[in-house]
Design a protein around this motif. Structure first.
Motif, PDB file in Angstrom:
ATOM      1  N   ASP A 197      44.099 -28.099  55.320  1.00 23.52           N
ATOM      2  CA  ASP A 197      44.554 -26.982  56.081  1.00 23.52           C
ATOM      3  C   ASP A 197      43.927 -25.822  56.456  1.00 23.52           C
ATOM      4  OD1 ASP A 197      46.914 -28.461  56.527  1.00 23.52           O
ATOM      5  OD2 ASP A 197      48.204 -27.748  54.981  1.00 23.52           O
ATOM      6  N   ARG A 227      41.707 -24.613  58.476  1.00 26.36           N
ATOM      7  CA  ARG A 227      41.051 -24.791  59.487  1.00 26.36           C
ATOM      8  C   ARG A 227      39.947 -23.780  59.834  1.00 26.36           C
ATOM      9  NH1 ARG A 227      46.036 -26.391  60.001  1.00 26.36           N
ATOM     10  NH2 ARG A 227      46.793 -24.300  60.567  1.00 26.36           N
ATOM     11  N   TYR A 228      40.206 -22.554  59.597  1.00 27.16           N
ATOM     12  CA  TYR A 228      39.264 -21.319  59.691  1.00 27.16           C
ATOM     13  C   TYR A 228      38.094 -21.443  58.602  1.00 27.16           C
ATOM     14  CZ  TYR A 228      37.205 -16.622  59.549  1.00 27.16           C
ATOM     15  OH  TYR A 228      36.276 -15.849  59.334  1.00 27.16           O
ATOM     16  N   PRO A 240      50.718 -21.258  53.377  1.00 30.23           N
ATOM     17  CA  PRO A 240      51.473 -20.950  54.460  1.00 30.23           C
ATOM     18  C   PRO A 240      51.284 -21.621  55.945  1.00 30.23           C
ATOM     19  CG  PRO A 240      49.400 -19.944  53.884  1.00 30.23           C
ATOM     20  CD  PRO A 240      49.782 -20.685  52.951  1.00 30.23           C
ATOM     21  N   ALA A 241      52.368 -21.284  56.801  1.00 36.55           N
ATOM     22  CA  ALA A 241      51.944 -21.969  57.824  1.00 36.55           C
ATOM     23  C   ALA A 241      50.904 -21.943  58.623  1.00 36.55           C
ATOM     24  CB  ALA A 241      53.277 -21.592  58.918  1.00 36.55           C
ATOM     25  N   ASP A 242      50.322 -20.664  58.347  1.00 37.11           N
ATOM     26  CA  ASP A 242      49.108 -20.160  59.056  1.00 37.11           C
ATOM     27  C   ASP A 242      47.889 -19.649  57.964  1.00 37.11           C
ATOM     28  OD1 ASP A 242      47.073 -19.813  60.498  1.00 37.11           O
ATOM     29  OD2 ASP A 242      48.003 -18.361  61.918  1.00 37.11           O
ATOM     30  N   PRO A 243      47.045 -20.446  57.233  1.00 38.05           N
ATOM     31  CA  PRO A 243      46.288 -20.014  56.063  1.00 38.05           C
ATOM     32  C   PRO A 243      45.401 -18.989  56.852  1.00 38.05           C
ATOM     33  CG  PRO A 243      46.587 -22.493  56.135  1.00 38.05           C
ATOM     34  CD  PRO A 243      47.275 -21.845  57.422  1.00 38.05           C
ATOM     35  N   THR A 244      44.913 -18.959  57.937  1.00 39.44           N
ATOM     36  CA  THR A 244      44.204 -17.969  58.504  1.00 39.44           C
ATOM     37  C   THR A 244      44.712 -16.745  58.555  1.00 39.44           C
ATOM     38  OG1 THR A 244      43.207 -19.768  59.852  1.00 39.44           O
ATOM     39  CG2 THR A 244      42.432 -17.543  60.434  1.00 39.44           C
ATOM     40  N   HIS A 245      46.017 -16.727  58.843  1.00 38.62           N
ATOM     41  CA  HIS A 245      46.677 -15.449  59.060  1.00 38.62           C
ATOM     42  C   HIS A 245      46.742 -14.705  57.794  1.00 38.62           C
ATOM     43  CE1 HIS A 245      50.435 -12.859  59.775  1.00 38.62           C
ATOM     44  NE2 HIS A 245      49.672 -12.435  60.574  1.00 38.62           N
ATOM     45  N   TYR A 263      44.254 -25.039  47.324  1.00 37.83           N
ATOM     46  CA  TYR A 263      45.300 -25.864  48.132  1.00 37.83           C
ATOM     47  C   TYR A 263      46.048 -26.314  46.851  1.00 37.83           C
ATOM     48  CZ  TYR A 263      47.251 -29.567  50.963  1.00 37.83           C
ATOM     49  OH  TYR A 263      48.204 -30.304  51.677  1.00 37.83           O
ATOM     50  N   GLN A 290      41.007 -18.679  49.220  1.00 41.52           N
ATOM     51  CA  GLN A 290      40.305 -18.569  50.542  1.00 41.52           C
ATOM     52  C   GLN A 290      39.192 -17.538  50.310  1.00 41.52           C
ATOM     53  OE1 GLN A 290      42.137 -19.333  54.229  1.00 41.52           O
ATOM     54  NE2 GLN A 290      44.053 -18.989  53.293  1.00 41.52           N
TER      55      GLN A 290
END
Lengths: 177, 101
Positions: free
Chosen positions: A47, A49-50, A120-125, B50, B60
């Motif tokens: 997950d 992606r970014y 989270p739904a959007d890890p980048t966010h 993860y 991250q």
């Protein structure tokens, strides 16, 4: 997913080994690129992606720059003759093997804690909010470090050099080629 | 796909990089070993995020720092090699022992 991960893991490690096995600087650079890209793609599986895209884009550029330096400094960029530039190969292999066994046994034998929370739904966010909020100091330090590196690398690489004009010019004095 | 699998990958990359750092005579090849070691750290950092604590973004951020360090290490390493090569035509670790006590 698991199959894709193991294929990528094999590509990453094989690429890493190939760096020190192949006879050409250009091939070594692209083997390292394959290893880095494989790790970048594994991030897409979890997950990230970014960060996965960041690693892929950054490493492609970095290895292209590396290839230019390789060709500038190394005697055998095209792999036309065997290339061996190692010292204490056996000792290095023994130390590296020991470190791998220690790390791998630690990874397998440790009782890792339970997973806390869900992604989270959007890890980048979430990452963006973190580095612009509670982790802003990290981003500020990274920014200063990048600026310091830019200045330091230009100062080191410039012809005038670290010691100004006090350092004799080898090429002008006829000592270099 | 488990945390242990990711950590095994990270350990293998770290060990291969360590072999390169210890055995290579060329400074540029040594830097490639360092890159592989940091590559292993990046894989481990992403896996810790993860599989252990995905709720917070700490893992991250750690990966972001490691990727930046990788790029800065390359830039400074090549600047040092350029300075050394310009001064003395040296690109091998064995000939670069200036700070040796």
């Amino acid at each position: 997913m698991a199959v894709a991960f193991w294929i990528l893991a094999v590509v990453a490690v094989a690429g890493g080994v190939a760096v020190f096995v192949v006879d050409s600087m250009a091939r070594a650079t692209f083997a390292l690129l394959a290893s880095l890209l494989a790790v970048g793609v594994t991030f897409l599986l979890i997950d990230l992606r970014y960060l996965g895209a960041l690693i892929i884009l950054m490493m492609v550029m970095e290895m292209l720059v590396m290839a230019v330096f390789m060709i500038m400094y190394m005697m055998n960029p095209a792999g036309l003759m065997p290339m061996k530039m190692v010292h204490n190969k056996t000792g290095a292999a023994v130390i590296a093997g020991t470190v791998f066994v220690l790390l791998a046994s630690g990874a397998v034998l440790t009782r890792w804690p339970e997973r806390r929370g869900t992604p989270p739904a959007d890890p980048t966010h979430a990452l963006g909010l973190a580095i612009m909020g509670p982790k802003m100091l990290v981003m500020m330090v990274i920014g200063v470090a990048i600026l310091a590196t830019m200045i330091a690398s230009v100062v080191m690489a410039t012809h005038r050099g670290r010691y100004g004009s006090a350092m004799p010019d080898r090429r002008r004095d006829g000592e270099g080629s | 796909m488990t945390l242990e699998a990711f950590l095994l990958l990270a350990a293998a990359l770290f060990a291969v990089g360590l072999y390169g750092v210890l055995s290579q005579q060329s400074i540029v090849m040594l830097m490639m070993g360092l890159e592989l070691m940091i590559n292993g750290l990046i894989a481990a950092g992403g896996a810790f995020w993860y599989f252990l604590a995905p709720a917070s973004a700490d893992g991250q951020v750690l990966v972001l720092v490691a990727v930046t360090v990788m790029a800065l290490e390359m830039a400074m390493g090549f600047a040092v090699v350029t300075a050394l090569f310009r001064a003395r035509d040296v690109d091998m670790t064995d000939d670069a022992g200036d700070l040796k006590g």
